[in-house]
Design an enzyme around this catalytic site. Sequence first.
Site, PDB file in Angstrom:
ATOM      1  CE  LYS A 175     106.204  18.373  49.331  1.00  0.00           C
ATOM      2  NZ  LYS A 175     105.471  19.953  48.806  1.00  0.00           N
TER       3      LYS A 175
ATOM      4  CG  PHE B 286      97.850  29.948  65.732  1.00  0.00           C
ATOM      5  CD1 PHE B 286      96.773  28.642  65.108  1.00  0.00           C
ATOM      6  CD2 PHE B 286      97.094  30.850  66.233  1.00  0.00           C
ATOM      7  CE1 PHE B 286      95.462  28.836  65.298  1.00  0.00           C
ATOM      8  CE2 PHE B 286      95.922  30.873  66.114  1.00  0.00           C
ATOM      9  CZ  PHE B 286      95.124  30.194  65.920  1.00  0.00           C
TER      10      PHE B 286
ATOM     11  CB  SER C 299     101.257  19.676  57.451  1.00  0.00           C
ATOM     12  OG  SER C 299     101.396  20.959  58.059  1.00  0.00           O
TER      13      SER C 299
ATOM     14  N   GLY D 283      98.218  26.465  60.142  1.00  0.00           N
ATOM     15  CA  GLY D 283      97.838  26.263  61.001  1.00  0.00           C
ATOM     16  C   GLY D 283      96.440  26.299  61.249  1.00  0.00           C
TER      17      GLY D 283
ATOM     18  CD  GLU E 248     108.761  29.834  52.811  1.00  0.00           C
ATOM     19  OE1 GLU E 248     109.694  29.992  53.554  1.00  0.00           O
ATOM     20  OE2 GLU E 248     108.545  28.222  51.828  1.00  0.00           O
TER      21      GLU E 248
END
Lengths: 336, 336
Positions: free
Chosen positions: A223, A11, A122, A15, A208
């Site tokens: 990916k 979340f 995802s 999310g 990040e």
Amino acid sequence: MREIKLSIFGFGNVGRAVVRVLLEKGALFRERYGVEFKVVSVADTSGVVWLPEGIDPREALIIKENFGKLSSWTNDYEVYNFTPSEAVREIDSDIVVDVTNDKNAHTWHLAALKDGKAVVTSNKPPLAFHYAELMKEAEGRNLPYFFEATVMAGTPIITVLQDGLKGDTVERIEAVLNATTTFILSRMEAGLDFEEALREAQALGIAERDPSGDILGIDAGYKATILHCLAFHPLTFDRVKRRGIEEITPEDVRRAQGRGNTIRLVAEIEDGAVTVEPREVPRTNPLAVESHENTAVIRTDLLGELVITGAGAGLKETASGVVGDIIKASMKLRES
Amino acid sequence: MREIKLSIFGFGNVGRAVVRVLLEKGALFRERYGVEFKVVSVADTSGVVWLPEGIDPREALIIKENFGKLSSWTNDYEVYNFTPSEAVREIDSDIVVDVTNDKNAHTWHLAALKDGKAVVTSNKPPLAFHYAELMKEAEGRNLPYFFEATVMAGTPIITVLQDGLKGDTVERIEAVLNATTTFILSRMEAGLDFEEALREAQALGIAERDPSGDILGIDAGYKATILHCLAFHPLTFDRVKRRGIEEITPEDVRRAQGRGNTIRLVAEIEDGAVTVEPREVPRTNPLAVESHENTAVIRTDLLGELVITGAGAGLKETASGVVGDIIKASMKLRES
């Protein structure tokens, strides 16, 4: 009208973007597809909020945004301390939605499938390490296991490779699959050195705090592995030859510029071989993307060259892929 | 192994390219998809060659290429004088493949669906004039009615709009959908006038003897209509606002060049409105395609801008779309 019960794991920003789209476009989806979504649980690392009759997703958003964690939500609901695997087992749902970064999520993806639940994800590592096992389980049970948002956000590269080229044989894919490295390289072209560009990316929330996943090409490698599995055959991330952008110098960038080129972190995918590395590409090449765009140049025997360019990051853009898969999974569940 | 019976209508360049791909890649398709294709009939305007046990497609290619018409093939097979509707009714097949230019083909597409047969088509007018009726019939009977090759040859724009953007709401599509006009405009940029460029295109087989379909924007209008039906709601070709390239002068082309622009026949598709007209686009814009490339720039609420660029013409390239659809239809038939 078919009601579809969603159990959402994760979340964070993605999310919440997914839940927001489901709320804002719920009436449209009912009309367009004849499905009604009911969120029966949401989970973050603090706990699982679960109500078989459905929780109020609006409230979930408010709690998370004001208190930072779902476990603060003790007024109306019970908060459970389930592990994801326990949650998958305990909670009655039609689709398990994984928008976490859990590297071991394949265990509970498999548990969900074995329990007859569809999975929409995802989250990349499960596919980059366990593609064959997950697909076998899903196909054997005729259950949707969808993952559009793992590569190029909602840009439908997965749909194209799964459904758009059935008669073609893919020969090669070249792609730029990581937007953070594109940002850093663009800023270096504007005169910053690597450290400065990285700090700027971090300040803007593009990179990040621990940026190694992007910088070292791990994210692009995940990916590229997934694209290889789709275009050729299952292969795992440890087979990827990988070099990141951490050693690119202002001098490298200037030299490329002098030749009319730009440096991008390029993934090259051929049958049995995946490479991720910084490459010089002409400014006029489709691979010379800017900003949060990703691109894939797919070469096939019949079609020749096919180029797909679109968002490779962003919240709404990633939610596009997750929600699209939730809808597709719902329609498939309804058929069977 | 499921055997799928194909009844092929049209044996011009595209029809033969389709048969060639089915021959060359038949073993691969058997292995990859578990389907075996059997051509039970081929038809051109001279007649229908039909054998319930399957004809030899290799021989059909030889006959057509050496004698120009299938009706010369009287040694081994009976040649029938069926109309397409009669052929659809008489011939037992799983998939009716329409690679003709028959403007009234919707009648026998509907007959095929009513008879329980799937339809795969590269023929545009049936969809540009009868989309709603055809889709209703196909959906009501849960039968595949696939048409990837009608727009941008095998470049999977149809797949993307049907399956790749389920959670998104399309806001606008801008596209270059006709390669012949791009060729003529490019040659005018090189200094030819319209008539010279057109004659060159005809000499190279890029433009037809009667080039009006391309030049006047009819072909692009058909395709834009189909994209509107997919992205928004059914609409027919007579609603298209259309201006062709026949009045573009060398002066127009030079003026655009002077501004760093290029003129292309651009289709703009918005909810309820389709326009096809020559427009000046910056050289750096995705719409400034060259050669036989087509491109579509799709704007949606969640994803932002998505660009798909690929072949918009060519025999193998069109066969890619037709064969891909034949495979998809076979897989769907097998499920049901």
